[in-house]
Design an enzyme around this catalytic site. Structure first.
Site, PDB file in Angstrom:
ATOM      1  N   ASP A   9       0.892  -1.153   0.000  1.00 46.98           N
ATOM      2  CA  ASP A   9       0.000   0.000   0.000  1.00 46.98           C
ATOM      3  C   ASP A   9       0.945   1.221   0.000  1.00 46.98           C
ATOM      4  OD1 ASP A   9      -2.315   1.641   0.437  1.00 46.98           O
ATOM      5  OD2 ASP A   9      -1.721   1.781   2.531  1.00 46.98           O
ATOM      6  N   LEU A  10       0.458   2.376  -0.422  1.00 43.69           N
ATOM      7  CA  LEU A  10       1.349   3.548  -0.515  1.00 43.69           C
ATOM      8  C   LEU A  10       1.159   4.507   0.670  1.00 43.69           C
ATOM      9  CD1 LEU A  10       3.354   5.291  -2.191  1.00 43.69           C
ATOM     10  CD2 LEU A  10       1.378   6.179  -3.433  1.00 43.69           C
ATOM     11  N   ASP A  11      -0.061   5.075   0.763  1.00 42.89           N
ATOM     12  CA  ASP A  11      -0.336   6.081   1.798  1.00 42.89           C
ATOM     13  C   ASP A  11      -0.325   5.425   3.184  1.00 42.89           C
ATOM     14  OD1 ASP A  11      -0.833   8.302   0.003  1.00 42.89           O
ATOM     15  OD2 ASP A  11      -2.683   7.301  -0.564  1.00 42.89           O
ATOM     16  N   THR A  17       1.001  10.537   3.841  1.00 40.37           N
ATOM     17  CA  THR A  17       0.252  11.568   3.110  1.00 40.37           C
ATOM     18  C   THR A  17      -1.004  11.988   3.869  1.00 40.37           C
ATOM     19  OG1 THR A  17      -0.654   9.719   1.916  1.00 40.37           O
ATOM     20  CG2 THR A  17       0.941  11.064   0.731  1.00 40.37           C
ATOM     21  N   LYS A  45      -8.690   6.876   6.167  1.00 39.99           N
ATOM     22  CA  LYS A  45      -7.478   6.159   5.746  1.00 39.99           C
ATOM     23  C   LYS A  45      -7.834   4.908   4.944  1.00 39.99           C
ATOM     24  CE  LYS A  45      -4.231   7.930   9.088  1.00 39.99           C
ATOM     25  NZ  LYS A  45      -3.406   7.706  10.270  1.00 39.99           N
ATOM     26  N   SER A 114      -2.525   0.560  -4.380  1.00 34.12           N
ATOM     27  CA  SER A 114      -3.046   1.730  -3.665  1.00 34.12           C
ATOM     28  C   SER A 114      -4.400   2.183  -4.208  1.00 34.12           C
ATOM     29  CB  SER A 114      -2.039   2.875  -3.821  1.00 34.12           C
ATOM     30  OG  SER A 114      -2.603   4.098  -3.405  1.00 34.12           O
ATOM     31  N   ALA A 115      -5.222   2.705  -3.314  1.00 29.77           N
ATOM     32  CA  ALA A 115      -6.523   3.259  -3.726  1.00 29.77           C
ATOM     33  C   ALA A 115      -6.369   4.630  -4.375  1.00 29.77           C
ATOM     34  CB  ALA A 115      -7.425   3.395  -2.501  1.00 29.77           C
ATOM     35  N   LYS A 145     -10.778  -1.529  -1.641  1.00 27.37           N
ATOM     36  CA  LYS A 145     -10.479  -2.389  -0.499  1.00 27.37           C
ATOM     37  C   LYS A 145     -11.653  -2.255   0.482  1.00 27.37           C
ATOM     38  CE  LYS A 145      -5.617  -1.079  -0.989  1.00 27.37           C
ATOM     39  NZ  LYS A 145      -4.471  -0.330  -0.422  1.00 27.37           N
ATOM     40  N   GLU A 169       0.312  -3.223   4.722  1.00 22.65           N
ATOM     41  CA  GLU A 169      -0.878  -2.355   4.806  1.00 22.65           C
ATOM     42  C   GLU A 169      -1.003  -1.659   6.153  1.00 22.65           C
ATOM     43  OE1 GLU A 169      -3.615  -0.887   3.973  1.00 22.65           O
ATOM     44  OE2 GLU A 169      -3.818  -1.471   1.899  1.00 22.65           O
ATOM     45  N   ASP A 170      -1.476  -0.412   6.124  1.00 20.82           N
ATOM     46  CA  ASP A 170      -1.710   0.297   7.397  1.00 20.82           C
ATOM     47  C   ASP A 170      -3.195   0.422   7.729  1.00 20.82           C
ATOM     48  OD1 ASP A 170      -2.156   2.220   5.295  1.00 20.82           O
ATOM     49  OD2 ASP A 170      -2.167   3.764   6.833  1.00 20.82           O
TER      50      ASP A 170
HETATM   51  C1  BG6 Z   1      -5.714   6.017  -0.013  1.00 24.72           C
HETATM   52  C2  BG6 Z   1      -5.690   6.943   1.191  1.00 24.72           C
HETATM   53  O1  BG6 Z   1      -4.460   5.446  -0.200  1.00 24.72           O
HETATM   54  O2  BG6 Z   1      -6.079   6.753  -1.181  1.00 24.72           O
HETATM   55  C3  BG6 Z   1      -7.044   7.625   1.332  1.00 24.72           C
HETATM   56  O3  BG6 Z   1      -5.402   6.191   2.353  1.00 24.72           O
HETATM   57  C4  BG6 Z   1      -7.397   8.352   0.046  1.00 24.72           C
HETATM   58  O4  BG6 Z   1      -7.012   8.509   2.423  1.00 24.72           O
HETATM   59  C5  BG6 Z   1      -7.360   7.361  -1.126  1.00 24.72           C
HETATM   60  O5  BG6 Z   1      -8.673   8.952   0.136  1.00 24.72           O
HETATM   61  C6  BG6 Z   1      -7.671   8.027  -2.470  1.00 24.72           C
HETATM   62  O6  BG6 Z   1      -6.662   8.947  -2.755  1.00 24.72           O
HETATM   63  P1  BG6 Z   1      -6.688   9.981  -3.952  1.00 24.72           P
HETATM   64  O7  BG6 Z   1      -5.258  10.468  -4.002  1.00 24.72           O
HETATM   65  O8  BG6 Z   1      -7.070   9.230  -5.184  1.00 24.72           O
HETATM   66  O9  BG6 Z   1      -7.670  11.027  -3.607  1.00 24.72           O
HETATM   67 MG    MG Z   2      -2.772   3.185   3.539  1.00 24.93          MG
END
Ligand code: BG6
Ligand code: MG
Length: 215
Positions: A9-11, A17, A45, A114-115, A145, A169-170
């Protein structure tokens, strides 16, 4: 366990972030006339952008038309991007680069799952592209997810069967996605929030490939 791929996962795993998401969502809430706290931010998150907006509106008790919701989500993203555009490699969380190097040296495949639709921009700013064989982000998946789609696509992109993959993953929804996908999972954060993960660590400091022997 015989590990052939690590999916990240990234964030919240590679970089924090959440602070930038918070600033941008709080500005939107302010504009709509209510307060959005760091505690509220915890609920966002791992959650997609539109679902995050729905949670925010629910917190503020605000109802908007579909058109206005899209406008608000775009506005939040523009502000968020203005922050992440200024990110530098200094913001990579401690121990991450060493672990990624160790994976490269040992021929273990790597992918981002990542989402976020901003994942490519973040990886560019952090100068991390060279460490990943595949990037599956919010632009490439249709199911959020805890659906395992993002990680199954990551495993497929690097050509490794799920049982040989470990996910980092966090967020609880991300841990659930990994387990549903038939993968092992290392939770990054506090054990109380990530109880489904086989192993939970505070971060990548002092983390090495041998740490995965416990899985
Ligand atoms: C996830 C974050 O990785 O991405 C969420 O944990 C965030 O907080 C989601 O809303 C979507 O991100 P983005 O950059 O597409 O708005
Ligand atoms: Mg995350």
């Amino acid at each position: 366990m015989d590990i052939k791929a690590c999916l990240f996962d990234l964030d919240g795993v590679i970089v924090d972030t959440a602070k930038y998401h918070f600033i941008a969502w709080a500005a939107l809430a302010n504009e709509l006339g209510f307060e959005f706290t760091e505690e509220h931010n915890e609920r966002l998150k791992g959650v997609s952008r539109m679902t995050s907006l729905h949670i925010l509106l629910e917190i503020g008790g605000v109802e908007l038309s579909e058109e206005k919701k899209i406008e608000m989500a775009d506005e939040k993203n523009t502000l968020y991007v203005s922050y992440i555009e200024k990110m530098t490699p200094d913001e990579i969380l401690p121990g991450v680069v060493n672990f990624l190097k160790e994976l490269r040296e040992n021929g273990i495949k790597t992918a981002i799952g990542s989402a976020s639709k901003n994942a490519p921009l973040i990886l560019d700013r952090l100068e991390l592209n060279q460490y990943f064989d595949a990037i599956i982000d919010g632009n490439k998946v249709s199911k959020a997810k805890p659906d395992p789609e993002v990680f199954l696509k990551g495993a497929e992109a690097v050509g490794i069967a799920p049982q040989y993959c470990v996910v980092f993953e966090d967020a609880a929804a991300g841990v659930e996605a990994a387990i549903k996908g038939g993968m092992k999972c290392v939770g990054i954060g506090l054990p109380a929030n990530l109880s489904q993960a086989q192993l939970v660590v505070p971060g990548f400091e002092n983390f090495a490939l041998t740490s995965l022997d416990q899985l």
